[in-house]
Write a protein that holds these residues in place. Sequence first.
Motif, short mmCIF file in Angstrom:
data_model
loop_
_atom_site.label_atom_id
_atom_site.label_comp_id
_atom_site.label_asym_id
_atom_site.label_seq_id
_atom_site.Cartn_x
_atom_site.Cartn_y
_atom_site.Cartn_z
N ARG A 170 -8.10 1.81 -7.44
CA ARG A 170 -8.23 3.14 -6.82
C ARG A 170 -8.44 3.01 -5.31
O ARG A 170 -8.96 2.00 -4.83
CB ARG A 170 -9.42 3.88 -7.43
CG ARG A 170 -9.18 4.26 -8.88
CD ARG A 170 -10.37 4.99 -9.43
NE ARG A 170 -11.62 4.26 -9.14
CZ ARG A 170 -12.81 4.72 -9.45
NH1 ARG A 170 -12.94 5.89 -10.03
NH2 ARG A 170 -13.90 4.02 -9.18
N ASP A 171 -8.08 4.08 -4.61
CA ASP A 171 -8.24 4.08 -3.15
C ASP A 171 -9.67 3.71 -2.76
O ASP A 171 -9.89 2.92 -1.84
CB ASP A 171 -7.93 5.48 -2.59
CG ASP A 171 -6.46 5.85 -2.80
OD1 ASP A 171 -5.73 5.00 -3.37
OD2 ASP A 171 -6.04 6.95 -2.41
N LYS A 189 3.50 1.86 -1.25
CA LYS A 189 4.31 2.10 -2.45
C LYS A 189 3.46 2.48 -3.67
O LYS A 189 3.98 2.63 -4.77
CB LYS A 189 5.11 0.82 -2.80
CG LYS A 189 6.12 0.43 -1.74
CD LYS A 189 7.34 1.34 -1.79
CE LYS A 189 8.45 0.86 -0.88
NZ LYS A 189 8.23 1.15 0.52
N VAL A 190 2.16 2.62 -3.45
CA VAL A 190 1.29 2.95 -4.58
C VAL A 190 1.73 4.26 -5.23
O VAL A 190 1.79 4.39 -6.46
CB VAL A 190 -0.19 3.02 -4.12
CG1 VAL A 190 -1.07 3.56 -5.23
CG2 VAL A 190 -0.66 1.64 -3.68
N GLY A 191 2.09 5.22 -4.38
CA GLY A 191 2.52 6.54 -4.90
C GLY A 191 3.76 6.44 -5.76
O GLY A 191 3.94 7.20 -6.72
N VAL A 192 4.64 5.48 -5.43
CA VAL A 192 5.88 5.30 -6.20
C VAL A 192 5.55 4.90 -7.64
O VAL A 192 6.14 5.38 -8.60
CB VAL A 192 6.76 4.21 -5.54
CG1 VAL A 192 7.96 3.87 -6.43
CG2 VAL A 192 7.21 4.64 -4.16
N ILE A 234 2.56 5.28 -9.21
CA ILE A 234 1.75 6.27 -9.94
C ILE A 234 2.58 7.50 -10.28
O ILE A 234 2.53 7.99 -11.40
CB ILE A 234 0.49 6.63 -9.11
CG1 ILE A 234 -0.39 5.38 -9.02
CG2 ILE A 234 -0.26 7.80 -9.76
CD1 ILE A 234 -1.59 5.51 -8.13
N GLY A 235 3.37 7.96 -9.31
CA GLY A 235 4.24 9.11 -9.57
C GLY A 235 3.46 10.42 -9.52
O GLY A 235 2.24 10.45 -9.43
N LYS A 236 4.22 11.49 -9.62
CA LYS A 236 3.64 12.83 -9.52
C LYS A 236 2.73 13.07 -10.72
O LYS A 236 3.18 12.99 -11.87
CB LYS A 236 4.79 13.84 -9.52
CG LYS A 236 4.38 15.25 -9.28
CD LYS A 236 5.63 16.12 -9.27
CE LYS A 236 5.28 17.59 -9.33
NZ LYS A 236 6.46 18.41 -9.59
N ASN A 248 0.81 -1.23 0.00
CA ASN A 248 0.00 0.00 0.00
C ASN A 248 0.84 1.27 0.00
O ASN A 248 0.53 2.23 -0.69
CB ASN A 248 -0.89 0.02 1.25
CG ASN A 248 -2.29 -0.45 0.92
OD1 ASN A 248 -2.67 -0.46 -0.25
ND2 ASN A 248 -3.05 -0.87 1.92
N THR A 281 4.75 8.59 -13.52
CA THR A 281 5.51 7.33 -13.48
C THR A 281 4.73 6.19 -14.12
O THR A 281 5.27 5.43 -14.92
CB THR A 281 5.90 6.99 -12.02
OG1 THR A 281 6.55 8.11 -11.45
CG2 THR A 281 6.83 5.79 -11.97
#
Length: 237
Positions: A42-43, A15-18, A20-22, A13, A26
């Motif tokens: 999705r969340d 690492k989801v941002g990693v 998807i990226g800004k 969980n 990503t």
Amino acid sequence: GYPGTSKRIEIPNGKVGVIIGKGGETIKYLQLQSGAKIQVTRDADADPNSLTRTVELTGTSEQISRAEQLINDALQEAEVGGSGVVTARKYVGVQAGSEQLILKVPNNRVGMIIGKGGETIKSMQAKSGARIQIIPLHLPPGDTSTERNVHIDGTKEQVESAKQLVNEVISENRVRNQPVSGGYPQQSYRPPQAPTSWGPPGPPPMLQPGFGYTQPGTYPGPPSQYNLSQPPYAGYP
């Protein structure tokens, strides 16, 4: 529009941002690199009690395995703390006998290589046949590196071709009015060349015998009327 199969993988969980990226950059990049479609649950749809998040990969089996490899690479980089130092790993889907080249590119040139929506990097990969990756795609906060690594994978010819394309893109968009390193371009100096009309060195032609001048000894003898043995003015008393 995505033929082939799909596969679900689980990622932590946190690492989801990693992945998807800004602004989703990503995940866009990972899809571009692998050719697979990557969908992160999705969340709102995720199980709040689960420690992992499902990611669905759709495409051919080769695209899926490549996407999985790229996602694992991205997660590993995040684990290491995103120092941007990635060991030269051999990636799935690269032919045997492949080479890897790492180019150092200034941060302000990275956008040029990727291009709008990834178009430039995509077309360079298509033209060269090599795989071109920018690692890390985004510098972690606090990282003050001024350069990013561009990894190029493929056969020797593909790598060479991709390297030239990357260099062209970087130099094509060079900031105008930037001083050329080393001052003015040097004028190439050529020594003055002798005019070709000059003959070979040697005495001037007029001193050479046989140039139409009468040779000595060929003058006829003095005319007989000037024969000095005759008494002068013989007709006078």
